[in-house]
Design a protein around this motif. Sequence first.
Motif, short mmCIF file in Angstrom:
data_model
loop_
_atom_site.label_atom_id
_atom_site.label_comp_id
_atom_site.label_asym_id
_atom_site.label_seq_id
_atom_site.Cartn_x
_atom_site.Cartn_y
_atom_site.Cartn_z
N PRO A 228 -11.41 9.22 -54.61
CA PRO A 228 -10.86 7.86 -54.52
C PRO A 228 -10.79 7.18 -55.88
CG PRO A 228 -13.10 7.93 -53.67
CD PRO A 228 -12.70 9.34 -53.91
N VAL A 229 -9.70 6.43 -56.09
CA VAL A 229 -9.51 5.68 -57.33
C VAL A 229 -8.95 4.30 -56.99
CG1 VAL A 229 -9.15 7.71 -58.79
CG2 VAL A 229 -7.19 6.65 -57.65
N TYR A 230 -9.21 3.35 -57.87
CA TYR A 230 -8.64 2.01 -57.70
C TYR A 230 -7.15 2.04 -57.99
CZ TYR A 230 -13.38 0.06 -57.58
OH TYR A 230 -14.68 -0.23 -57.24
N ASP A 231 -6.41 1.22 -57.26
CA ASP A 231 -4.97 1.05 -57.46
C ASP A 231 -4.77 -0.05 -58.50
OD1 ASP A 231 -2.27 0.59 -57.36
OD2 ASP A 231 -2.24 -0.12 -55.28
N SER A 232 -4.28 0.33 -59.67
CA SER A 232 -4.12 -0.63 -60.77
C SER A 232 -3.04 -1.67 -60.49
CB SER A 232 -3.80 0.11 -62.07
OG SER A 232 -2.61 0.88 -61.93
N GLU A 233 -2.23 -1.45 -59.45
CA GLU A 233 -1.19 -2.41 -59.10
C GLU A 233 -1.69 -3.49 -58.14
OE1 GLU A 233 1.83 -2.31 -60.57
OE2 GLU A 233 0.97 -0.65 -61.72
N ASN A 234 -2.88 -3.29 -57.57
CA ASN A 234 -3.43 -4.26 -56.64
C ASN A 234 -4.11 -5.40 -57.40
OD1 ASN A 234 -5.89 -5.31 -54.94
ND2 ASN A 234 -4.51 -4.37 -53.44
N GLU A 235 -3.77 -6.63 -57.05
CA GLU A 235 -4.26 -7.78 -57.81
C GLU A 235 -5.77 -7.92 -57.80
OE1 GLU A 235 -3.59 -11.75 -56.20
OE2 GLU A 235 -2.85 -10.85 -54.32
N TYR A 236 -6.43 -7.45 -56.74
CA TYR A 236 -7.88 -7.55 -56.66
C TYR A 236 -8.55 -6.29 -57.20
CZ TYR A 236 -6.77 -11.46 -53.57
OH TYR A 236 -6.27 -12.63 -53.05
N ALA A 237 -7.98 -5.14 -56.92
CA ALA A 237 -8.59 -3.88 -57.34
C ALA A 237 -8.61 -3.71 -58.86
CB ALA A 237 -7.86 -2.71 -56.70
N LYS A 238 -7.61 -4.20 -59.53
CA LYS A 238 -7.54 -3.98 -60.97
C LYS A 238 -8.70 -4.63 -61.73
CE LYS A 238 -4.16 -7.73 -61.72
NZ LYS A 238 -2.76 -8.02 -62.15
N ALA A 239 -9.34 -5.60 -61.09
CA ALA A 239 -10.49 -6.24 -61.73
C ALA A 239 -11.68 -5.29 -61.85
CB ALA A 239 -10.90 -7.48 -60.94
N PHE A 240 -11.68 -4.21 -61.04
CA PHE A 240 -12.81 -3.27 -61.06
C PHE A 240 -12.56 -2.06 -61.97
CE2 PHE A 240 -12.87 -5.36 -56.86
CZ PHE A 240 -14.09 -6.00 -56.97
N ILE A 241 -11.40 -2.03 -62.60
CA ILE A 241 -11.07 -0.94 -63.53
C ILE A 241 -11.58 -1.33 -64.92
CG2 ILE A 241 -9.23 0.43 -64.56
CD1 ILE A 241 -7.55 -0.16 -62.05
N LYS A 242 -12.54 -0.58 -65.42
CA LYS A 242 -13.14 -0.88 -66.71
C LYS A 242 -12.83 0.23 -67.71
CE LYS A 242 -15.14 -4.47 -64.81
NZ LYS A 242 -14.64 -5.84 -65.07
N ASP A 243 -12.26 -0.16 -68.85
CA ASP A 243 -11.92 0.81 -69.91
C ASP A 243 -11.06 1.94 -69.38
OD1 ASP A 243 -13.48 -0.64 -71.78
OD2 ASP A 243 -15.29 0.38 -71.08
N GLY A 244 -10.18 1.60 -68.45
CA GLY A 244 -9.26 2.59 -67.90
C GLY A 244 -9.85 3.51 -66.85
N GLU A 245 -11.13 3.33 -66.50
CA GLU A 245 -11.80 4.19 -65.53
C GLU A 245 -11.53 3.68 -64.11
OE1 GLU A 245 -13.10 6.93 -63.66
OE2 GLU A 245 -13.54 7.22 -65.81
#
Length: 272
Positions: A228-245
């Motif tokens: 599982p990975v965060y969806d960088s296009e989701n307005e809420y999920a992208k907040a949990f992506i740190k340093d591209g991880e």
Amino acid sequence: MTAFSRLFLILNLIVTASCGEKQTKKESDTSINVTEQLATDWKPLFNGKNLEGWTMKINSYPLGENFGNTFRVEEGILKIRYDQYGPQFNDRFGALFYNKELKNYRLRAEYRFVGETAPGAPEWGYRDSGVQIHTQNPETVALNQQFPICLEYNLHGGNGTDERPLGAICGIGMHVSVDGKPNTEFCNPAKVSKTFHGDQWVTIEIDIKDGHVTHYVNGEEIMNYSDPVYDSENEYAKAFIKDGEKEVTSGYISLQSNSHPIDFRKIELLEY
């Protein structure tokens, strides 16, 4: 072959057979012991009396506010109800969070759909709910966020006639790999189709181990996926992506309130 040689061969065969039987019994006993040990390690997450250990978040209401007594415990059953919502559901979707972040575990729950869908609910809300894993920390859910970021074991109930399988993997702000290939579909149906009609109790299990997730229903495997990975296009999920991880390795368990009444009785956890 001399008489002595024949006697030696017979004795050797008897000893070998005896050792084989003992080894087989030893392996069987070990298997039984492991099974018994696992059975004792299951932890109930619902005590049958109250919502201790759980926190609710309903769209447009603060964390911990149980609008309309949505989540309640009666007669030993955790019930999700909408009888105090009035004539319109108004997108008041919610989730009940277990108050512990988890990584590798097996979750088991018994549920059933009952009653009628709340007035004003979306058409897809009929006998629709979900058990959510890798859910974001409830304290990070925005006030007007309809659904938390999570992976959902989709729960469907049949209408008595048509097939309406449960067990799809739906990613809310997340994507997974199916058959080893990255997949961006919102929902991927279970590979084994199972529909349950009426108000019967159904047992589901979700097994999570080192990035691999498997769905079961009544003991049968119906779906698996991984990474599982965060969806960088989701307005809420992208907040949990740190340093591209983008990788998701842990999170909370949550139960959806999606507009159709649903009951849960046993909810159990086995941590690895």
